[in-house]
Structure formats: structure tokens, C-alpha cells
Enzyme design. Structure first.
Site, PDB file in Angstrom:
ATOM      1  N   CYS A   2      12.199  -7.680  11.556  1.00 14.05           N
ATOM      2  CA  CYS A   2      12.264  -9.073  11.290  1.00 14.05           C
ATOM      3  C   CYS A   2      13.801  -9.696  10.956  1.00 14.05           C
ATOM      4  CB  CYS A   2      11.368  -9.801  10.459  1.00 14.05           C
ATOM      5  SG  CYS A   2       9.693  -9.028  11.086  1.00 14.05           S
ATOM      6  N   ARG A  27      16.894  -8.289  15.784  1.00 12.67           N
ATOM      7  CA  ARG A  27      15.868  -7.746  14.899  1.00 12.67           C
ATOM      8  C   ARG A  27      14.701  -7.865  15.369  1.00 12.67           C
ATOM      9  NH1 ARG A  27      19.203  -6.836  10.187  1.00 12.67           N
ATOM     10  NH2 ARG A  27      17.186  -6.547   8.972  1.00 12.67           N
ATOM     11  N   TRP A  78       9.024  -9.266  14.453  1.00 12.26           N
ATOM     12  CA  TRP A  78       8.862  -8.044  15.270  1.00 12.26           C
ATOM     13  C   TRP A  78       7.146  -7.676  14.511  1.00 12.26           C
ATOM     14  CZ3 TRP A  78       7.525  -2.923  14.227  1.00 12.26           C
ATOM     15  CH2 TRP A  78       7.615  -1.990  15.010  1.00 12.26           C
ATOM     16  N   ASN A 102      10.012 -10.168   5.569  1.00 16.24           N
ATOM     17  CA  ASN A 102      10.306  -8.791   6.454  1.00 16.24           C
ATOM     18  C   ASN A 102       9.937  -7.885   5.526  1.00 16.24           C
ATOM     19  OD1 ASN A 102      11.433  -7.029   7.917  1.00 16.24           O
ATOM     20  ND2 ASN A 102      13.629  -7.550   7.401  1.00 16.24           N
ATOM     21  N   GLY A 103       9.142  -7.023   5.969  1.00 17.92           N
ATOM     22  CA  GLY A 103       8.810  -5.602   5.492  1.00 17.92           C
ATOM     23  C   GLY A 103       7.127  -5.503   5.719  1.00 17.92           C
ATOM     24  N   GLU A 486      19.554  12.141  24.721  1.00 21.33           N
ATOM     25  CA  GLU A 486      19.936  10.803  24.519  1.00 21.33           C
ATOM     26  C   GLU A 486      19.818   9.768  25.870  1.00 21.33           C
ATOM     27  OE1 GLU A 486      20.272   8.673  22.540  1.00 21.33           O
ATOM     28  OE2 GLU A 486      21.965   7.069  23.019  1.00 21.33           O
ATOM     29  N   LYS A 490      17.536   6.541  26.409  1.00 19.98           N
ATOM     30  CA  LYS A 490      18.225   5.288  26.977  1.00 19.98           C
ATOM     31  C   LYS A 490      17.490   4.962  28.324  1.00 19.98           C
ATOM     32  CE  LYS A 490      20.114   4.383  24.098  1.00 19.98           C
ATOM     33  NZ  LYS A 490      20.258   5.004  22.831  1.00 19.98           N
ATOM     34  N   GLU A 493      13.875   3.550  27.201  1.00 15.03           N
ATOM     35  CA  GLU A 493      13.712   2.364  26.392  1.00 15.03           C
ATOM     36  C   GLU A 493      14.094   0.909  27.003  1.00 15.03           C
ATOM     37  OE1 GLU A 493      15.810   2.489  22.482  1.00 15.03           O
ATOM     38  OE2 GLU A 493      17.400   3.423  23.461  1.00 15.03           O
ATOM     39  N   HIS A 509       9.871  27.540  32.186  1.00 11.76           N
ATOM     40  CA  HIS A 509       8.865  27.762  31.290  1.00 11.76           C
ATOM     41  C   HIS A 509       7.715  26.509  31.512  1.00 11.76           C
ATOM     42  CE1 HIS A 509      11.041  31.229  29.905  1.00 11.76           C
ATOM     43  NE2 HIS A 509      12.018  30.405  29.695  1.00 11.76           N
ATOM     44  N   LYS A 608      15.751  -3.829  16.723  1.00 10.16           N
ATOM     45  CA  LYS A 608      16.778  -3.075  15.863  1.00 10.16           C
ATOM     46  C   LYS A 608      16.561  -3.099  14.672  1.00 10.16           C
ATOM     47  CE  LYS A 608      21.290  -2.070  17.183  1.00 10.16           C
ATOM     48  NZ  LYS A 608      21.448  -1.158  18.069  1.00 10.16           N
TER      49      LYS A 608
HETATM   50  C1  F6R Z   1      17.731   4.119  20.390  1.00 10.49           C
HETATM   51  C2  F6R Z   1      17.943   3.556  19.135  1.00 10.49           C
HETATM   52  C3  F6R Z   1      16.836   3.837  18.193  1.00 10.49           C
HETATM   53  C4  F6R Z   1      17.852   4.161  16.665  1.00 10.49           C
HETATM   54  C5  F6R Z   1      16.721   4.522  15.674  1.00 10.49           C
HETATM   55  C6  F6R Z   1      17.655   4.735  14.203  1.00 10.49           C
HETATM   56  O1  F6R Z   1      18.564   3.594  21.371  1.00 10.49           O
HETATM   57  O2  F6R Z   1      18.539   2.565  19.060  1.00 10.49           O
HETATM   58  O3  F6R Z   1      16.428   5.162  18.486  1.00 10.49           O
HETATM   59  O4  F6R Z   1      18.919   5.227  16.845  1.00 10.49           O
HETATM   60  O5  F6R Z   1      15.944   3.476  15.451  1.00 10.49           O
HETATM   61  O6  F6R Z   1      18.066   3.755  13.729  1.00 10.49           O
HETATM   62  P1  F6R Z   1      19.376   3.691  12.720  1.00 10.49           P
HETATM   63  O7  F6R Z   1      20.623   4.584  13.424  1.00 10.49           O
HETATM   64  O8  F6R Z   1      19.769   2.082  12.610  1.00 10.49           O
HETATM   65  O9  F6R Z   1      18.921   4.348  11.617  1.00 10.49           O
END
Ligand code: F6R
Length: 613
Positions: A2, A27, A78, A102-103, A486, A490, A493, A509, A608
Site C-alpha cells: 500500500c 504500490r 493492496w 500499510n502492513g 525470468e 515476466k 505476470e 523427464h 510492487k
Molecule cells: C517480478 C517482480 C517480483 C519481485 C519480488 C521481489 O517482476 O517484480 O517477483 O522481484 O517481489 O521484490 P524485491 O526485489 O523488491 O525484493
């Protein structure tokens, strides 16, 4: 997660709060709200607007209410406790006290019962509403707002960043922090609270980062910070270098696109210190790093998501180049298992945000086991994880706003490669010739990444073919296997296509059973020692009717053929090849998402900076 913003000023703060929330929206973007202390002196009231959905919807609602105020707080949510409803959106109010949070409050059930017994009624399913009532219950006992907040947080277990206002004390904002980031912004005759500086950067760059257990009283002209024991403390004032331009889209359609294209610059900035230093040295990791790094005999990397994949890539480098064991573990797993401590092990946490709760808790757990060689690789200065670590290497990617991490990942890889070369040098395993070669490779990296970015038109054409699919497989081998992981992350998500990655040798396998004409298979095929093995794996897929999309180096000698489409990345760049091969899989995910019409920067259900478990 948040986002929080608060302001107290001689001017109207409503628009300022809304602009701040727009910058914090990455966020969390389930719902948004503001609460202000409005009205003539002596008969103030709390006015609140909340809406599910985006800040823009809440902004429209606030505009129709047309109120103005000099004191207020705002929040983007969030959802954790309670669904995405207006009743669960913040701010929450209890008898003239409004608060944003937040939290996660772990003992909210117990507090709820106690407060019910005191006659409080609950309108939401959130853990946050408990805090509002708790503060009010202390106000009723005669406390002022500051004392009531300080007593209330003493009753809470869990994590919080709070901003609180009261209609009875319109001349102050109260902030409190434990486990979630919160800062106070210092203006001229006006002051602010924010969960990150981007929310208030249009008003001030001078900030105080609150520490664990701190509370702060913020008025127009003064800020007083109190530590966890309630004693007044002086906290350092920092001047943030976040630029407004880095928070704006410029000519791009999405932040993710902007951030993908910023990678040559982000990498150049991240390696600047190494290049200026004309070599790898412990000092790159902070003062006093040499004795910490000199006798390291093993490395334990802890991280989540994309940052975890950066760690997986580094394992190949560390074991091959430094010659010491390296384990990589998802932070949320490590923190709950009985791990064996090794005092000679370097514990490396990797985090773009520096505030991911799982990673932070894994670091605390490692420290509790007796690990004191800790290093954080992080993109956000002064965030919690680097502050809790002995050594730090800051990536200089700049603000990353797109929820899907891109430039943070490639700069993390650069930092991890720098760590690898430094450890190798300290152990006498890096000859001056090899050091020169590594430095050259780093110098050339931004150019190679730019070449890979130039493949965008070809990748866009592939994306059209991917867009109707429901599933995809990604294959890689060796140090490129984490890049396949990765790429799959990507794609899933942001496009919501189900994607999985496998080491190419693992296909036979089990996962080969999934391959048919509807399952596109993306193959990362650089010209390294495993190329011939990858080519054999491709034949296995081809024989089962699978359609393949191969990213091969220019010198891999791959031709297009039936079922196999090839995009040629630049010539093999050697040890840094995984970084260059990341670019095409990022672009593929971006353009597939675009073709499917998803919200690229704010994918569903995500946010994020994951500051909850
Ligand atoms: C994927 C992504 C997440 C972050 C993960 C860790 O695109 O962004 O998987 O990599 O939540 O976040 P950080 O690096 O901020 O600890």
C-alpha cells in the site's frame, strides 16, 4: 504494497494528496481514498472519499465533493485483510480519528474482541479499523493524539506504517512505523508523511526516514520524532536524488517499456564505480568490506521472485569463477526452516525495493543464527534491508515503477557479477589479464544491451503469434536457465499466459508430454559450451510437433526451419551473456501483454514492494 501520503500546509492539500497517490499507485491499486480535516476553526470535521479501483476514480469522486483542507492523509490499497470493497478501503475512521495503514496487524482478532467489549462497532473486515478504534479508546481516556497513537502501537503486534489525523487536533499529523517504510518530508511552512519519496517529490526532497518503532508529530512548522521508548530523537535529514522525470512516462506508453529501454543507462550507472575504480575491490561494497569479504568460504543468497532468479544466475558465476559453494534460496522458505549457520558464509540478500518482508525476515533470521557477514544488493537507498546489512551494493537503476521488474534485474546481475569478480580477486583467483577482460566486458555491456533492444520490431511480430496462446514453455541451460525462469515469470505476470521454465535437459523427464502445436516453446540458445546440447533438445521438441521461438546469438549458426523461428541476438558476449539474453524475453512479455490488452504496469492481483508475508 500500500501507499501512504499525508500533508499539513497553509494551502489546500487535497490535490497534493491525490497527485501523491497517483505516484504511489504502483504500490497497490485495488482502491484509494483520502481523509481531510475540513471546516471552520472550532468546528472541524473529517471528510473522506474512498473508491475501489484506481486513484483516478477516487479523484473524480473527490472533485464532485469539492472540499478543501490544509491537513489530510491518503492511501492506495493492496488488499490483505478483507476483499476489495469501499468499506475496506482506507482511510478508516473512529469518532473523528482517521488513519491509513500499510502492513499487517497480527493480533487484530484479539484487539477486535477487546474493542467490541468496549462497545466499538466494526464497518470493515480490515485489521486497520482496529487501530482507529484503539486510538480513539485512548483519546477517550484523556490522551492527546500523539500519546494515544503511541499507546495504541504498543498494543499491536505485526507490521505497520501509519498516518493519523483527528478532527479534535487539526494542527497535527501523527506518523508511526514498525516493519514498513515511512518517511517525513520537510517543506517550508508545510510538512509531509509518505511511504516513499516519490509521493511528495513535487513539494520537497528533504526527508527523514523513520526508524523501527519511531513515532512522529508533524505540524506545519515542526517535526518531532520519538523512538520506541517515547524519547525525542534527532534523525538525519537526507536530500533525495529522485527526479520528477524518473517518475514520469515521457514518450513511452508504459513504465515497463520505459524501464526496459533505460537498461543501457541503468547498467552504465551501476558499473560506473567499478570502471572509475579501474578494477574490482572490496571497497565497492562499503567501508570496512575487505576483512568481511576476504575470508568468505561460501555464499548464501536470499531473495524473492525476479531477485531470486538474479541469485540463481549468480550461483553459476560464483561457483565457476570464485570456486566456493553458493546456495540460493527463496527467502520465504529459508526463514522458516532450520538452517545451518556457517560463520564464514556471506549472506547476500537481493531486493529491488529493499523492503520485501520475506527477504527482510530471512536476513533477520540469518543474523539470529549468528551470520554477521551480510551484504545487501538493493536499488533503493536507505531502505530497510540495506540498513540491516553490514555491506551494501546499490544498483543505480533509478526508480522502477512498472510492477514487473526489468532494469532492477539486469542491474542486480551486474552487481552480482562485480561481487563474483571481487571475491575471486580476494581469493587470488583473478589474474590481471582476466580482470582486464571482465572490465572490458562490463564496459561493452550497455552497447550489447542496446543491440538487443534493437530487436524489438522482430519480437513484436512474434508477440502477435503468442497472444492467442494459453500456455508457453521456456527453456535454457546452465547460466541461461534462470533467464528462462525470468522470461516465464515476466510473461505470466503481465500477459496472464501460463508459462513455465525448465532446464532444456529436463524436458524429456516429464514436461515434454505437454508439447503440442498449441504450446509455444521459447528457447534461449547462446553460443556457449552447451549450445549443441540445446540443439538436441530442440530436436526433441520438433519431433513432437512443437513450435519453437529461439533466441540465438548471431554466431550460434541457427537457421529458421519449419516449426523453428529464430531471432539472432548480438554476437556471444561471453560471461555476461545472461544479461544480454534477458532483454528479448522482457520485450516478448511486454509485447504479448500489449497484444492481449492487459494492464502492463499494474497487472491484476499484484503490487510492487511486497511488505506482507
Ligand atoms: C517480478 C517482480 C517480483 C519481485 C519480488 C521481489 O517482476 O517484480 O517477483 O522481484 O517481489 O521484490 P524485491 O526485489 O523488491 O525484493
Amino acid at each position: 504494497m500500500c501507499g501512504i501520503v499525508g500533508a499539513i500546509a497553509d494551502r489546500d492539500v487535497v490535490q497534493l494528496l491525490i497527485e501523491g497517490l497517483k505516484r504511489l499507485e504502483y504500490r497497490g491499486y485495488d482502491s484509494a481514498g483520502i481523509a481531510v480535516v475540513a471546516g471552520e476553526a472550532g468546528c472541524e470535521e473529517i471528510r473522506r472519499v474512498r473508491r475501489t479501483g484506481r486513484v483516478a476514480e477516487m479523484e473524480a469522486a473527490a472533485a464532485s465533493e469539492a472540499f478543501t483542507a490544509g491537513t489530510g492523509i491518503g492511501h492506495t490499497r493492496w488488499a490483505t485483510h478483507g476483499g476489495v470493497t469501499e468499506a475496506n478501503a482506507h482511510p478508516h475512521i473512529s469518532h473523528g480519528v482517521a488513519l491509513v495503514h500499510n502492513g499487517i496487524i497480527e493480533n487484530h482478532e484479539e484487539q477486535r474482541e477487546k474493542l467490541r467489549a468496549l462497545g466499538y462497532e466494526f464497518e470493515s473486515q480490515t485489521d486497520t479499523e482496529v487501530i482507529a478504534h484503539l486510538i480513539h479508546s485512548f483519546l477517550k481516556q484523556g490522551d492527546d493524539l500523539l500519546a494515544a497513537v503511541q499507546r495504541a502501537v504498543g498494543e499491536l503486534t505485526g507490521a505497520y506504517a501509519l498516518a493519523v489525523v483527528s478532527r479534535h487536533e487539526p494542527e497535527r499529523l501523527i506518523a508511526a512505523r514498525m516493519g514498513c517504510p515511512l518517511l517525513v518530508g520537510l517543506g517550508e511552512g508545510e510538512n509531509f508523511i509518505a511511504s516513499d519519496v516519490s509521493a511528495i517529490v513535487q513539494a520537497t526532497r528533504r526527508v527523514i526516514f523513520l526508524e523501527e518503532g519511531d513515532t512522529a508529530e508533524v505540524t506545519r512548522d515542526a517535526v518531532r520524532v520519538f523512538d520506541e521508548h517515547g524519547a525525542v530523537v534527532e534523525r538525519e535529514v537526507h536530500v533525495s536524488d529522485v527526479s520528477l522525470a524518473s517518475l514520469e512516462l515521457g514518450p513511452y506508453r508504459h513504465f515497463m517499456q520505459k524501464e526496459i529501454h533505460e537498461q543501457p543507462r541503468a547498467i552504465a550507472d551501476t558499473i560506473e564505480a567499478v570502471i572509475d575504480n579501474k578494477g574490482f575491490s572490496a571497497s565497492l561494497f562499503g567501508a570496512g568490506a575487505e576483512p568481511v569479504l576476504a575470508d568468505v568460504e561460501a555464499v548464501q543468497i536470499l531473495a524473492c521472485g525476479t531477485s531470486y532468479f538474479a541469485g540463481l544466475t549468480a550461483r553459476y558465476w560464483i561457483e565457476a569463477i570464485v570456486g566456493i559453494p553458493c546456495s540460493v534460496e527463496v527467502a520465504s522458505e529459508y526463514r522458516y526452516r532450520s538452517a545451518v549457520a556457517n560463520p564464514k558464509q556471506l549472506v547476500v540478500t537481493i531486493s529491488q525495493s529493499g523492503e520485501t518482508l520475506d527477504t527482510m525476515e530471512a536476513l533477520k533470521y540469518a543474523k539470529s543464527l549468528g551470520h554477521d557477514k551480510t551484504l545487501s544488493i538493493c536499488n533503493v537507498p536507505e531502505s530497510a534491508i540495506p540498513r540491516a546489512s553490514r555491506l551494501v551494493y546499490y544498483t543505480r537503476a533509478g526508480a522502477e515503477i512498472g510492477v514487473a521488474s526489468t532494469k532492477a534485474f539486469t542491474t542486480q546481475l551486474v552487481a552480482l557479477f562485480t561481487l563474483t569478480a571481487t571475491l575471486a580477486k580476494l581469493r587470488g583467483r583473478l589474474s590481471p589479464e582476466q580482470e582486464g577482460e571482465f572490465l572490458d566486458a562490463l564496459r561493452q555491456l550497455p552497447g550489447s544491451v542496446q543491440h538487443a533492444l534493437n530487436l524489438e520490431p522482430q519480437i513484436t511480430a512474434w508477440a502477435e503469434r503468442f497472444a492467442p496462446k494459453q500456455h508457453a514453455l521456456f527453456l535454457g541451460r546452465g547460466v541461461h536457465y534462470p533467464i528462462a525462469l525470468e522470461g516465464a515469470l515476466k510473461l505470466k505476470e503481465i500477459s496472464y499466459i501460463h508459462a513455465e521454465a525448465y532446464p532444456a535437459g529436463e524436458l524429456k523427464h516429464g514436461p515434454l508430454a505437454l508439447v503440442d502445436a498449441d504450446m509455444p516453446v521459447v528457447v534461449i540458445a547462446p553460443r556457449d559450451s552447451l549450445l549443441e546440447k540445446v540443439k538436441s533438445n530442440i530436436q526433441e521438441v520438433r519431433a513432437r510437433g512443437g513450435e519453437m521461438f529461439v533466441f540465438a546469438d548471431l554466431d550460434s549458426h541457427f537457421g529458421d526451419s519449419e516449426q523453428v523461428s529464430v531471432i539472432r541476438t548480438p554476437r556471444h558476449v561471453g560471461v555476461l551473456s545472461p544479461i544480454v539474453h534477458t532483454i528479448p524475453v522482457q520485450l516478448l512479455a511486454y509485447h504479448v501483454a500489449l497484444a492481449r490488452g492487459t494492464d502492463v504496469d499494474k497487472p491484476r492481483n499484484l503490487a510492487k514492494s511486497v511488505t506482507v508475508e
